[in-house]
Write an enzyme that holds these catalytic residues in place. Structure first.
Site, PDB file in Angstrom:
ATOM      1  N   GLU A   1       0.293  -1.266   0.060  1.00 48.12           N
ATOM      2  CA  GLU A   1       0.149   0.041  -0.068  1.00 48.12           C
ATOM      3  C   GLU A   1       0.871   0.978   0.139  1.00 48.12           C
ATOM      4  O   GLU A   1       1.986   1.438   0.255  1.00 48.12           O
ATOM      5  CB  GLU A   1      -0.865  -0.048   1.344  1.00 48.12           C
ATOM      6  CG  GLU A   1      -2.362  -1.045   1.214  1.00 48.12           C
ATOM      7  CD  GLU A   1      -2.368  -1.352   1.957  1.00 48.12           C
ATOM      8  OE1 GLU A   1      -4.323  -1.715   1.774  1.00 48.12           O
ATOM      9  OE2 GLU A   1      -2.151  -1.170   3.402  1.00 48.12           O
TER      10      GLU A   1
ATOM     11  N   CYS B   1       3.073   8.381   1.270  1.00 49.06           N
ATOM     12  CA  CYS B   1       3.958   7.690   1.643  1.00 49.06           C
ATOM     13  C   CYS B   1       3.606   5.637   1.703  1.00 49.06           C
ATOM     14  O   CYS B   1       3.142   5.495   0.769  1.00 49.06           O
ATOM     15  CB  CYS B   1       3.267   7.115   3.146  1.00 49.06           C
ATOM     16  SG  CYS B   1       2.984   6.280   4.343  1.00 49.06           S
TER      17      CYS B   1
ATOM     18  N   CYS C   1       6.802  -6.808   7.588  1.00 51.01           N
ATOM     19  CA  CYS C   1       8.416  -6.000   8.161  1.00 51.01           C
ATOM     20  C   CYS C   1       8.517  -6.939   9.361  1.00 51.01           C
ATOM     21  O   CYS C   1       7.633  -7.609   9.635  1.00 51.01           O
ATOM     22  CB  CYS C   1       8.141  -4.708   8.959  1.00 51.01           C
ATOM     23  SG  CYS C   1       9.080  -4.191   9.535  1.00 51.01           S
TER      24      CYS C   1
ATOM     25  N   CYS D   1       7.241  -5.066  15.734  1.00 53.59           N
ATOM     26  CA  CYS D   1       7.357  -3.366  16.432  1.00 53.59           C
ATOM     27  C   CYS D   1       5.887  -4.128  17.287  1.00 53.59           C
ATOM     28  O   CYS D   1       4.700  -4.046  16.216  1.00 53.59           O
ATOM     29  CB  CYS D   1       7.568  -2.450  16.489  1.00 53.59           C
ATOM     30  SG  CYS D   1       8.994  -1.728  15.563  1.00 53.59           S
TER      31      CYS D   1
ATOM     32  N   CYS E   1       2.718  -2.091  15.919  1.00 52.99           N
ATOM     33  CA  CYS E   1       2.418  -2.134  14.175  1.00 52.99           C
ATOM     34  C   CYS E   1       2.007  -2.990  13.950  1.00 52.99           C
ATOM     35  O   CYS E   1       1.754  -3.884  13.330  1.00 52.99           O
ATOM     36  CB  CYS E   1       3.661  -1.400  13.797  1.00 52.99           C
ATOM     37  SG  CYS E   1       3.512  -1.364  12.364  1.00 52.99           S
TER      38      CYS E   1
ATOM     39  N   GLY F   1       7.316  -1.648   5.861  1.00 54.88           N
ATOM     40  CA  GLY F   1       8.588  -1.782   5.812  1.00 54.88           C
ATOM     41  C   GLY F   1       9.872  -1.338   6.176  1.00 54.88           C
ATOM     42  O   GLY F   1       8.980  -0.352   6.780  1.00 54.88           O
TER      43      GLY F   1
ATOM     44  N   SER G   1      12.258   7.217   6.855  1.00 57.59           N
ATOM     45  CA  SER G   1      12.189   6.916   8.218  1.00 57.59           C
ATOM     46  C   SER G   1      12.720   5.159   8.970  1.00 57.59           C
ATOM     47  O   SER G   1      12.765   4.034   8.337  1.00 57.59           O
ATOM     48  CB  SER G   1      10.638   6.576   8.568  1.00 57.59           C
ATOM     49  OG  SER G   1      10.570   6.071  10.069  1.00 57.59           O
TER      50      SER G   1
ATOM     51  N   SER H   1      12.764   5.960  14.450  1.00 59.00           N
ATOM     52  CA  SER H   1      11.461   5.655  15.472  1.00 59.00           C
ATOM     53  C   SER H   1      11.238   6.107  16.568  1.00 59.00           C
ATOM     54  O   SER H   1      11.905   4.195  16.580  1.00 59.00           O
ATOM     55  CB  SER H   1      10.660   4.528  15.214  1.00 59.00           C
ATOM     56  OG  SER H   1       9.822   4.872  13.496  1.00 59.00           O
TER      57      SER H   1
ATOM     58  N   ASN I   1      -2.475   5.195  16.669  1.00 60.61           N
ATOM     59  CA  ASN I   1      -3.860   4.677  15.905  1.00 60.61           C
ATOM     60  C   ASN I   1      -3.971   2.957  15.728  1.00 60.61           C
ATOM     61  O   ASN I   1      -3.032   1.982  15.337  1.00 60.61           O
ATOM     62  CB  ASN I   1      -3.495   4.750  13.912  1.00 60.61           C
ATOM     63  CG  ASN I   1      -3.483   5.909  14.145  1.00 60.61           C
ATOM     64  OD1 ASN I   1      -3.804   6.693  14.223  1.00 60.61           O
ATOM     65  ND2 ASN I   1      -2.106   6.798  13.262  1.00 60.61           N
TER      66      ASN I   1
ATOM     67  N   CYS J   1      -0.307   6.113  10.096  1.00 63.13           N
ATOM     68  CA  CYS J   1       0.719   4.972  11.054  1.00 63.13           C
ATOM     69  C   CYS J   1       0.505   3.923  10.870  1.00 63.13           C
ATOM     70  O   CYS J   1      -0.382   4.167  12.260  1.00 63.13           O
ATOM     71  CB  CYS J   1       1.850   6.021  11.260  1.00 63.13           C
ATOM     72  SG  CYS J   1       1.991   7.849  10.548  1.00 63.13           S
TER      73      CYS J   1
HETATM   74  N1  SAH Z   1      10.526   0.576   9.759  1.00 57.51           N
HETATM   75  C1  SAH Z   1      10.208   2.173   9.617  1.00 57.51           C
HETATM   76  C2  SAH Z   1       9.461   2.825   8.630  1.00 57.51           C
HETATM   77  C3  SAH Z   1       7.319   2.811   8.459  1.00 57.51           C
HETATM   78  S1  SAH Z   1       7.537   3.885   9.095  1.00 57.51           S
HETATM   79  C4  SAH Z   1       9.998   2.669  10.419  1.00 57.51           C
HETATM   80  O1  SAH Z   1       9.429   2.431  11.716  1.00 57.51           O
HETATM   81  O2  SAH Z   1      10.161   4.012  10.945  1.00 57.51           O
HETATM   82  C5  SAH Z   1       5.712   3.431  10.599  1.00 57.51           C
HETATM   83  C6  SAH Z   1       5.624   4.958  11.372  1.00 57.51           C
HETATM   84  O3  SAH Z   1       4.602   4.476  11.918  1.00 57.51           O
HETATM   85  C7  SAH Z   1       6.736   4.718  12.876  1.00 57.51           C
HETATM   86  O4  SAH Z   1       7.107   5.697  12.791  1.00 57.51           O
HETATM   87  C8  SAH Z   1       6.091   3.996  13.333  1.00 57.51           C
HETATM   88  O5  SAH Z   1       6.649   4.021  15.086  1.00 57.51           O
HETATM   89  C9  SAH Z   1       4.548   4.469  13.498  1.00 57.51           C
HETATM   90  N2  SAH Z   1       3.533   3.805  13.664  1.00 57.51           N
HETATM   91  C10 SAH Z   1       3.130   2.344  13.513  1.00 57.51           C
HETATM   92  N3  SAH Z   1       2.937   1.836  14.357  1.00 57.51           N
HETATM   93  C11 SAH Z   1       1.668   2.793  14.255  1.00 57.51           C
HETATM   94  C12 SAH Z   1       0.293   2.756  14.896  1.00 57.51           C
HETATM   95  N4  SAH Z   1      -0.783   1.854  15.497  1.00 57.51           N
HETATM   96  N5  SAH Z   1       0.012   4.179  15.065  1.00 57.51           N
HETATM   97  C13 SAH Z   1       0.119   5.424  15.260  1.00 57.51           C
HETATM   98  N6  SAH Z   1       1.820   4.926  15.243  1.00 57.51           N
HETATM   99  C14 SAH Z   1       2.526   4.486  14.001  1.00 57.51           C
HETATM  100 FE1  SF4 Z   2       8.666  -2.347  10.767  1.00 56.59          FE
HETATM  101 FE2  SF4 Z   2       8.355   0.479  10.756  1.00 56.59          FE
HETATM  102 FE3  SF4 Z   2       6.280  -1.325  11.924  1.00 56.59          FE
HETATM  103 FE4  SF4 Z   2       8.122  -1.534  13.535  1.00 56.59          FE
HETATM  104  S1  SF4 Z   2       7.168   0.456  12.896  1.00 56.59           S
HETATM  105  S2  SF4 Z   2       7.139  -3.736  12.670  1.00 56.59           S
HETATM  106  S3  SF4 Z   2      10.536  -0.957  12.162  1.00 56.59           S
HETATM  107  S4  SF4 Z   2       7.507  -1.298  10.101  1.00 56.59           S
END
Ligand code: SAH
Ligand code: SF4
Length: 367
Positions: free
Chosen positions: A102, A115, A122, A126, A129, A181, A213, A235, A311, A354
């Site tokens: 996406e 984006c 990934c 985390c 996420c 990713g 990022s 992040s 979120n 995000c």
């Molecule tokens: N893997 C990289 C790029 C993906 S960016 C990274 O983690 O930086 C995705 C962004 O969305 C990151 O800053 C992550 O911390 C944030 N994110 C992930 N899950 C989220 C959620 N449920 N609510 C808000 N932000 C989230």
């Molecule tokens: Fe991967 Fe970024 Fe999501 Fe963490 S926040 S699982 S590094 S996409």
């Protein structure tokens, strides 16, 4: 068949000469591919028919297939508590091997930030996420990364003026590698895609408008700092190892001290800063102590902080903090002279915000 999308000019020149044509034809090809977004050799009218035939016999120009387009703020997507209309658009692409990724177009005035995804799924898992919940499927190729930008640009030019609005000239203006990713775990293809997106011979989006990022992989950050000068977002999400390791497993491998060291060495152009992303999760990392600790660990770094209230998504185990907790966190940082903004989460009603990116099929499989 060799894909011409995702290649550097030199590589295209080599293909052109190996087909017995003049090197300058490569420049014409680059224009068709990147400037005009054409993928059918028949449309390249300034190339001889004979040359076009030779090209199509041994090469192709791949194109992403957009399977579904969802726009936020449309009635059918609105839930009762989310009456925000922001026109954020999620594009779902089907890749050649059937995998799905996406991209999200986020409007802001005349600006359109895209984006983009760098991997299918990934590996970093985390806990907050949705993409992390999918697990890792595979890396994207540079063609698949650049393809998202080309397809989104085409989408914008097609909807232009459709609803009577004067959207003339609206194009993708900014790129963030914040989709599915971990970009720095797909280093070579991501850097190649960055070069294509940012070059005059490519998609011509200024480096100033592109941000990568990362969850924070120190060696890769140092390498990126040596190879290119790319705007970096990290992040961080927690200011101490215990909290961070509990929500970002990668922190066990690369603890905060190593990450901050790498950030200190990251070369920054004049007036530019590293963006620190911090997802605020209710009761996990949103206390006043966390805010103070955060300011302590980033002291000495040229940064700005993006606070992202969590979120939620179906099956997520965390909650978004109350707005007053978010404001308190922000106020503490600002008082300590840290530039901190709260990022509005656009597209929540269509799961385009995000951390809400994951193709449904995969999530179901994993749960
Ligand atoms: N893997 C990289 C790029 C993906 S960016 C990274 O983690 O930086 C995705 C962004 O969305 C990151 O800053 C992550 O911390 C944030 N994110 C992930 N899950 C989220 C959620 N449920 N609510 C808000 N932000 C989230
Ligand atoms: Fe991967 Fe970024 Fe999501 Fe963490 S926040 S699982 S590094 S996409």
């Amino acid at each position: 068949m060799k894909d011409l999308l995702g290649l550097y000019p030199q590589e295209i020149t080599e293909i052109v000469t190996s087909l017995g044509d003049k090197p300058f034809r490569a420049r014409q090809l680059l224009k068709w591919i990147y400037l005009k977004g054409v993928s059918d050799f028949d449309e390249m009218t300034d190339l001889s028919i004979d040359f076009r035939e030779r090209l199509s016999a041994s090469t192709k120009i791949s194109k992403l297939v957009c399977e579904k387009i969802t726009t936020s703020g449309r009635e059918e997507n609105l839930h009762n508590d989310e009456k925000e209309s922001d026109e954020t658009t999620k594009l779902l692409f089907r890749l050649d091997d059937g995998e799905r990724i996406e991209s999200v177009i986020i409007p802001d005035g005349k600006k359109r930030t895209l984006c983009i995804s760098s991997q299918v799924g990934c590996a970093l898992g985390c806990t907050f996420c949705m993409t992390g919940k999918m697990g890792f499927v595979r890396d994207l190729t540079a063609a698949e990364i650049v393809g998202q930008v080309i397809a989104a640009g085409k989408y914008l030019s097609e909807i232009k003026g459709e609803d009577g609005s004067d959207d003339e000239g609206i194009k993708i203006s900014n790129i963030v590698f914040m989709g599915m990713g971990e970009p720095l775990l797909n280093y070579d293809e991501v850097v190649r895609a960055y070069d294509i997106i940012s070059s005059g011979w490519g998609l011509e989006i200024s480096w100033r408008k592109i941000t990568i990022s990362t969850a924070g992989i120190p060696d890769a950050i140092l390498r990126l700092g040596r190879d290119r000068n790319i705007n970096l977002a990290v992040s961080l999400n927690a200011p101490d190892d215990e909290t961070r390791s509990s929500i970002m497993p990668i922190n066990k491998k690369y603890p905060l001290r190593e990450l901050i060291e790498a950030l200190k060495k990251y070369p920054l152009k004049r007036r530019s800063r590293i963006t620190i992303e911090y997802v605020l999760i209710n009761g996990i990392n949103d206390s006043q102590d966390h805010a103070h600790e955060l300011s302590r660990i980033v002291s000495g770094l040229k940064i700005k902080v993006n606070l992202i209230p969590f979120n939620p998504y179906p099956g997520s185990e965390y909650e978004r903090p109350n707005p007053d907790i978010v404001s308190r966190f922000q106020a503490i940082l600002i008082k300590l002279n840290i530039n901190a903004i709260v990022r509005k989460s656009k597209g929540r009603d269509i799961s385009a915000a995000c951390g809400q990116l994951a193709t449904e099929k995969k999530i179901r499989k994993g749960h």
